[in-house]
Scaffold this active site. Structure first.
Site, PDB file in Angstrom:
ATOM      1  N   ASP A 264       0.858  -1.186   0.000  1.00  0.00           N
ATOM      2  CA  ASP A 264       0.000   0.000   0.000  1.00  0.00           C
ATOM      3  C   ASP A 264       0.898   1.241   0.000  1.00  0.00           C
ATOM      4  OD1 ASP A 264      -1.724   2.083   0.651  1.00  0.00           O
ATOM      5  OD2 ASP A 264      -2.867   0.899   2.092  1.00  0.00           O
TER       6      ASP A 264
ATOM      7  N   ASN B 185       1.956   6.359  -9.846  1.00  0.00           N
ATOM      8  CA  ASN B 185       0.703   6.338 -10.603  1.00  0.00           C
ATOM      9  C   ASN B 185      -0.499   5.921  -9.759  1.00  0.00           C
ATOM     10  OD1 ASN B 185      -0.939   5.790 -13.273  1.00  0.00           O
ATOM     11  ND2 ASN B 185      -0.993   3.871 -12.111  1.00  0.00           N
TER      12      ASN B 185
ATOM     13  N   SER C 225      -3.390  15.188 -12.531  1.00  0.00           N
ATOM     14  CA  SER C 225      -4.666  15.159 -13.271  1.00  0.00           C
ATOM     15  C   SER C 225      -5.027  16.590 -13.650  1.00  0.00           C
ATOM     16  CB  SER C 225      -5.776  14.585 -12.383  1.00  0.00           C
ATOM     17  OG  SER C 225      -7.043  14.828 -12.962  1.00  0.00           O
TER      18      SER C 225
ATOM     19  N   TYR D  52     -10.079  14.816  -4.562  1.00  0.00           N
ATOM     20  CA  TYR D  52      -9.193  14.361  -5.651  1.00  0.00           C
ATOM     21  C   TYR D  52      -8.398  15.543  -6.235  1.00  0.00           C
ATOM     22  CZ  TYR D  52      -7.964  11.945 -10.043  1.00  0.00           C
ATOM     23  OH  TYR D  52      -7.306  11.389 -11.108  1.00  0.00           O
TER      24      TYR D  52
ATOM     25  N   LYS E  85      -4.326  16.096  -6.211  1.00  0.00           N
ATOM     26  CA  LYS E  85      -3.521  16.215  -7.440  1.00  0.00           C
ATOM     27  C   LYS E  85      -2.833  17.578  -7.511  1.00  0.00           C
ATOM     28  CE  LYS E  85      -4.488  12.103  -9.081  1.00  0.00           C
ATOM     29  NZ  LYS E  85      -3.464  11.063  -9.177  1.00  0.00           N
TER      30      LYS E  85
HETATM   31  P1  NAP Z   1      -7.193   2.568 -11.951  1.00  0.00           P
HETATM   32  O1  NAP Z   1      -7.597   1.826 -13.184  1.00  0.00           O
HETATM   33  O2  NAP Z   1      -8.136   2.647 -10.804  1.00  0.00           O
HETATM   34  O3  NAP Z   1      -5.783   1.975 -11.465  1.00  0.00           O
HETATM   35  C1  NAP Z   1      -5.169   2.436 -10.298  1.00  0.00           C
HETATM   36  C2  NAP Z   1      -4.391   1.297  -9.689  1.00  0.00           C
HETATM   37  O4  NAP Z   1      -3.811   1.751  -8.446  1.00  0.00           O
HETATM   38  C3  NAP Z   1      -5.274   0.094  -9.350  1.00  0.00           C
HETATM   39  O5  NAP Z   1      -4.647  -1.101  -9.719  1.00  0.00           O
HETATM   40  C4  NAP Z   1      -5.432   0.233  -7.853  1.00  0.00           C
HETATM   41  O6  NAP Z   1      -5.719  -0.971  -7.177  1.00  0.00           O
HETATM   42  C5  NAP Z   1      -4.065   0.763  -7.455  1.00  0.00           C
HETATM   43  N1  NAP Z   1      -4.081   1.322  -6.118  1.00  0.00           N
HETATM   44  C6  NAP Z   1      -5.121   1.951  -5.489  1.00  0.00           C
HETATM   45  N2  NAP Z   1      -4.768   2.290  -4.260  1.00  0.00           N
HETATM   46  C7  NAP Z   1      -3.502   1.848  -4.066  1.00  0.00           C
HETATM   47  C8  NAP Z   1      -2.621   1.872  -2.962  1.00  0.00           C
HETATM   48  N3  NAP Z   1      -2.974   2.433  -1.795  1.00  0.00           N
HETATM   49  N4  NAP Z   1      -1.394   1.316  -3.113  1.00  0.00           N
HETATM   50  C9  NAP Z   1      -1.028   0.723  -4.266  1.00  0.00           C
HETATM   51  N5  NAP Z   1      -1.828   0.672  -5.343  1.00  0.00           N
HETATM   52  C10 NAP Z   1      -3.058   1.223  -5.258  1.00  0.00           C
HETATM   53  O7  NAP Z   1      -6.833   4.097 -12.294  1.00  0.00           O
HETATM   54  P2  NAP Z   1      -6.329   4.729 -13.678  1.00  0.00           P
HETATM   55  O8  NAP Z   1      -7.503   5.319 -14.343  1.00  0.00           O
HETATM   56  O9  NAP Z   1      -5.437   3.831 -14.396  1.00  0.00           O
HETATM   57  O10 NAP Z   1      -5.499   5.963 -13.091  1.00  0.00           O
HETATM   58  C11 NAP Z   1      -4.113   5.884 -12.817  1.00  0.00           C
HETATM   59  C12 NAP Z   1      -3.634   7.242 -12.329  1.00  0.00           C
HETATM   60  O11 NAP Z   1      -3.951   8.247 -13.294  1.00  0.00           O
HETATM   61  C13 NAP Z   1      -4.289   7.676 -11.024  1.00  0.00           C
HETATM   62  O12 NAP Z   1      -3.362   8.373 -10.221  1.00  0.00           O
HETATM   63  C14 NAP Z   1      -5.378   8.622 -11.494  1.00  0.00           C
HETATM   64  O13 NAP Z   1      -5.729   9.559 -10.506  1.00  0.00           O
HETATM   65  C15 NAP Z   1      -4.702   9.279 -12.687  1.00  0.00           C
HETATM   66  N6  NAP Z   1      -5.639   9.829 -13.650  1.00  0.00           N
HETATM   67  C16 NAP Z   1      -6.522   9.043 -14.327  1.00  0.00           C
HETATM   68  C17 NAP Z   1      -7.391   9.613 -15.237  1.00  0.00           C
HETATM   69  C18 NAP Z   1      -8.353   8.791 -16.028  1.00  0.00           C
HETATM   70  O14 NAP Z   1      -9.109   9.364 -16.834  1.00  0.00           O
HETATM   71  N7  NAP Z   1      -8.389   7.476 -15.905  1.00  0.00           N
HETATM   72  C19 NAP Z   1      -7.380  10.981 -15.433  1.00  0.00           C
HETATM   73  C20 NAP Z   1      -6.482  11.767 -14.720  1.00  0.00           C
HETATM   74  C21 NAP Z   1      -5.604  11.177 -13.839  1.00  0.00           C
HETATM   75  P3  NAP Z   1      -7.263  -1.488  -7.098  1.00  0.00           P
HETATM   76  O15 NAP Z   1      -7.293  -2.609  -8.096  1.00  0.00           O
HETATM   77  O16 NAP Z   1      -7.495  -1.912  -5.729  1.00  0.00           O
HETATM   78  O17 NAP Z   1      -8.143  -0.346  -7.433  1.00  0.00           O
END
Ligand code: NAP
Length: 250
Positions: A66, A93, A145, A158, A162
């Site tokens: 974590d 990430n 973000s 959030y 960020k």
């Molecule tokens: P995602 O699909 O939810 O993947 C995030 C990963 O991080 C998941 O595998 C999650 O595990 C893991 N995680 C959560 N909490 C954690 C912890 N405490 N320690 C270790 N790992 C942890 O998200 P994503 O959309 O790929 O986003 C990745 C990053 O990009 C994030 O920082 C997000 O804020 C940023 N972002 C995303 C978007 C978008 O449109 N998708 C836009 C702007 C920024 P679980 O399987 O348990 O969830």
């Protein structure tokens, strides 16, 4: 094979954007540490990502923990050094959302998001700092973000996390530059992942209408920039926040 003999840690890389970043570094010959939260079934998922990386010519090992727990991030850095001998690139990430209007946002949801998204990155950077400084080399890429740049209704926690990550990025860039360590942030707009798939369809449509390119981005749009920022072609870039958002912020 720009990243041959380089160790790259990607947090939250069992799925979504992080997974794609891990795969891209693997395809560039990196030794990748796939790090993700220790929940039921995650070992199999992380192991499968490692399998894909190996199939593409990279090396990979997974480690579960974590980011919000300093003992876990210390163990992560030790694991990477024991397995691969160095830590060259860190991609912070891992991130979560707990969206709600501010009047309805619980203290627990505020704390959870700040703790994972902001303190999590701090923990990983702190755990790695001594190693990177001794090496006099290293690159950190933080996943911010557009919400942290321009704010977003319903995402006070959030957006604050960020925006904090952007401040952390600039401070780390200034503090560690003399040791040849660079630190930048990527600010994705809306990217097609499980995180955005959770949004109701009418909200997705409204967001798409507000994006000049009229569509969500793909995970590879973010991964391409992460690999560029970590590489030598970006050797004079530090302390920057780069938007990858179809023109949403300009
Ligand atoms: P995602 O699909 O939810 O993947 C995030 C990963 O991080 C998941 O595998 C999650 O595990 C893991 N995680 C959560 N909490 C954690 C912890 N405490 N320690 C270790 N790992 C942890 O998200 P994503 O959309 O790929 O986003 C990745 C990053 O990009 C994030 O920082 C997000 O804020 C940023 N972002 C995303 C978007 C978008 O449109 N998708 C836009 C702007 C920024 P679980 O399987 O348990 O969830």
């Amino acid at each position: 094979m720009e990243f041959e003999n380089k160790t790259v840690i990607v947090t939250g890389s069992a799925r979504g954007i992080g997974r794609e970043i891990a795969l891209k570094f693997g395809a560039e010959g990196a030794r990748v540490v796939v790090f993700d939260i220790d929940i039921d079934g995650q070992a199999e998922i992380a192991d499968a990502v490692c399998g894909e990386i190996r199939a593409a010519g990279g090396e990979a090992e997974y480690f579960l923990g974590d980011v919000s727990k300093p003992a876990d991030t210390d163990a992560l850095i030790k694991f990477a050094k024991d397995k691969f001998g160095s830590v060259d690139v860190i991609v912070n990430n891992a991130g979560i959302t707990r969206d709600n209007l501010i009047m309805r946002m619980s203290e627990a949801d505020w704390d959870a998001v700040l703790t994972v998204n902001l303190k999590g990155a701090f923990n990983v950077i702190k755990s790695a700092a001594r190693t990177l400084m001794k090496q006099r080399a290293g690159v950190i890429v933080n996943m911010a973000s557009v919400s942290g740049v321009m704010g977003n209704a319903g995402q006070a926690n959030y957006s604050a996390s960020k925006a904090g990550l952007i401040g952390l990025t600039k401070s780390v860039a200034k503090e560690l530059a003399s040791r040849n360590i660079r630190c930048n942030a990527i600010a994705p707009g809306f990217i097609e992942t499980p995180m955005t798939a959770k949004l109701p369809e009418d909200i997705q449509k409204a967001y798409k209408d507000s994006i000049p390119l009229k569509r969500f981005g793909q995970v590879e749009d973010i991964a391409n920039l992460a690999v560029f920022l970590a590489g030598d072609k970006a050797k004079y870039i530090t302390g920057q926040v780069i938007n990858v958002d179809g023109g949403l912020v300009m």
